[in-house]
Design an enzyme around this catalytic site. Structure first.
Site, mmCIF file in Angstrom:
data_model
loop_
_atom_site.group_PDB
_atom_site.id
_atom_site.type_symbol
_atom_site.label_atom_id
_atom_site.label_comp_id
_atom_site.label_asym_id
_atom_site.label_seq_id
_atom_site.Cartn_x
_atom_site.Cartn_y
_atom_site.Cartn_z
ATOM 1 N N HIS A 1 24.260 -10.739 16.460
ATOM 2 C CA HIS A 1 25.841 -10.754 16.913
ATOM 3 C C HIS A 1 26.383 -11.556 15.752
ATOM 4 O O HIS A 1 26.942 -12.626 15.965
ATOM 5 C CB HIS A 1 26.122 -11.353 18.155
ATOM 6 C CG HIS A 1 25.980 -10.124 19.224
ATOM 7 N ND1 HIS A 1 26.869 -9.137 19.224
ATOM 8 C CD2 HIS A 1 25.009 -10.103 20.167
ATOM 9 C CE1 HIS A 1 26.440 -8.391 20.353
ATOM 10 N NE2 HIS A 1 25.709 -8.936 21.040
ATOM 11 N N ASP B 1 29.579 -10.618 20.951
ATOM 12 C CA ASP B 1 29.204 -11.305 21.976
ATOM 13 C C ASP B 1 30.028 -12.159 22.751
ATOM 14 O O ASP B 1 30.215 -12.295 23.948
ATOM 15 C CB ASP B 1 27.848 -12.225 21.838
ATOM 16 C CG ASP B 1 27.866 -13.138 20.722
ATOM 17 O OD1 ASP B 1 28.803 -12.782 19.881
ATOM 18 O OD2 ASP B 1 26.997 -14.035 20.670
ATOM 19 N N TYR C 1 37.337 4.819 10.118
ATOM 20 C CA TYR C 1 38.546 4.594 10.960
ATOM 21 C C TYR C 1 39.816 4.560 10.491
ATOM 22 O O TYR C 1 39.988 4.422 9.456
ATOM 23 C CB TYR C 1 38.155 2.918 11.478
ATOM 24 C CG TYR C 1 36.958 2.801 12.349
ATOM 25 C CD1 TYR C 1 36.201 3.947 12.906
ATOM 26 C CD2 TYR C 1 36.347 1.384 12.170
ATOM 27 C CE1 TYR C 1 35.236 3.710 13.602
ATOM 28 C CE2 TYR C 1 35.169 1.260 13.173
ATOM 29 C CZ TYR C 1 34.627 2.289 13.755
ATOM 30 O OH TYR C 1 33.359 1.968 14.454
ATOM 31 N N GLU D 1 32.141 -22.265 20.450
ATOM 32 C CA GLU D 1 32.057 -21.683 21.921
ATOM 33 C C GLU D 1 33.591 -22.182 22.570
ATOM 34 O O GLU D 1 34.197 -21.514 23.640
ATOM 35 C CB GLU D 1 30.788 -22.006 22.587
ATOM 36 C CG GLU D 1 29.789 -21.280 22.142
ATOM 37 C CD GLU D 1 28.420 -21.265 22.890
ATOM 38 O OE1 GLU D 1 27.668 -20.466 23.151
ATOM 39 O OE2 GLU D 1 28.226 -22.501 23.347
#
Length: 403
Positions: free
Chosen positions: A107, A112, A308, A385
């Site tokens: 990741h 995540d 894209y 985090e």
């Protein structure tokens, strides 16, 4: 725009209170990354994370997508919030205690964290359901890393009036970045990210002995000339006010030192911020490769795979994001990006259908200079985090403050 007195008081603190839940999910996903459109373990982890919430869950038919719908207690708009779920096919060298346990998968783009933030935003909004008007659509999508996951979800009816929650009135996504200060939100109106197309060229010549090139038609000089000619086409055929990047990143020809090969192969990427420049370069790539090959006595087969589209933010939606983020996180933690970036995003498919915005959330680890931090897609990238609480608060605030 936000309602006066919108119910965002204490939202960041509320997001911090569910941080253990956010971190637990994020680390579980980080240990077990999955690639592409088929993410059964990730899908099941999302469903489990939503199991104690009053949401209606809909699973994708052709891909491992999850759509959850939370109904508010009063009438209001339908707000779509996106979190992408897939990882990248690369090794992890971070040394984190929860590093990937899957060989060749990581990741490395923070998806995540996106999933964990969106799931926790659903928890916060469920806790505040009596303050919520309308409904919230939580879009957990696979296949952002080149697999067109958002397009598959749209084809399955995500944005239809007869879809899981009806036609959304606005759509938002956050994307974490290891090279922005942690907890900051950066956005801009208009083009934010580029269209991305893949170029494949086969140069056909005639093989022979390397000591006698006059008896062959060597495709290697033709391929080499194409690289320079294509760069010249960018500078001479495209308006300088319409940014274009063309990179030939893969060249293959031959098998040994004394053999002129019959073919040479070129592959690369085209990035553009307008459909006008994109169309111009499609034409130029085909023309340059064809006639450069002919000048060397060879022929060229050109294939351009559309990727894209341009990611275009709605101005009013960007105002909503920046105002809300400023109110929740502090206005010093919000910035307007000076220019687009040439990376690509398949949230562009959603924004082509629904007014909305994608914004970047800073996730640089503490004590690290953002300019020197390993960036997204690095095998050593690490995200703070603590930034996830800011993301949870912004996601929840966008739903609570909508009208």
């Amino acid at each position: 725009m936000s309602l006066p007195g919108a119910p965002i008081d204490g939202l960041h603190a509320h997001a911090r209170s569910v941080q253990p839940r956010t971190v637990t999910l994020r680390r579980a996903l980080h240990r077990h990354p999955e690639l592409g459109l088929d993410l059964p373990r990730t899908r099941d982890a999302v469903v489990a994370a939503l199991a104690d919430l009053p949401v209606q869950v809909h699973l994708g038919r052709s891909v491992s997508s999850v759509v959850a719908v939370l109904e508010g207690h009063r009438p209001g708009p339908t707000i779509l919030l996106r979190g992408d779920m897939d990882a990248l096919p690369m090794p992890e060298d971070t040394g984190l205690p929860f590093a990937s346990e899957v060989a060749g998968a990581m990741h490395a783009c923070g998806h995540d964290t996106h999933v964990a933030m969106l799931a926790s935003a659903a928890k916060v909004l469920a806790d505040r359901r009596d303050e919520l008007g309308g409904r919230v659509v939580f879009m957990f999508q696979p296949g952002e890393e080149g697999f067109h996951g958002a397009r598959y979800m749209i084809e399955e009816g995500l944005l239809d009036r007869s879809g899981p929650a009806g036609r959304p009135d606005a759509a938002y996504a956050l994307h974490i970045s290891a090279t922005l200060p942690s907890g900051e939100v950066h956005a801009r109106p208009g083009p934010l990210m580029a269209a991305a197309d893949t170029i494949k060229v086969t140069v056909n010549g005639r093989g022979g002995h390397a000591s006698a090139p006059h008896d062959a038609l060597d495709p290697v000089p033709a391929a080499a000339a194409m690289v320079g000619a294509l760069q010249t086409a960018v500078t001479r055929r495209v308006d300088t006010h319409q940014p274009v990047v063309l990179t030939i990143a893969h060249i293959v020809a031959g098998t040994t030192t004394n053999v002129i090969p019959e073919t040479a192969y070129l592959e690369g990427t085209l990035r553009s911020l307008s459909e006008t420049a994109r169309a111009t370069m499609y034409e130029e790539i085909r023309r340059v490769c064809r006639y450069t090959a002919l000048a060397h006595g060879c022929t060229a087969e050109v294939e351009i795979e559309p990727g894209y589209p341009v990611t275009v933010n709605d101005s009013a939606a960007v105002d909503q994001v920046t105002e809300l983020a400023g109110d929740v996180l502090g206005h010093d933690n919000v910035a307007t990006m000076p220019a687009p970036i040439m990376g690509a995003e398949d949230f562009s498919y959603v924004l082509a259908e629904v007014p909305g915005a994608l914004a970047f959330l800073g996730g640089c680890p503490p004590g690290v200079d953002p300019a020197l931090a390993p960036p997204n897609h690095s095998n050593r990238v690490v995200f703070d985090e603590e930034a996830m609480a800011a993301g949870v608060a912004v996601y929840a605030g966008l739903a609570l403050g909508a009208r």
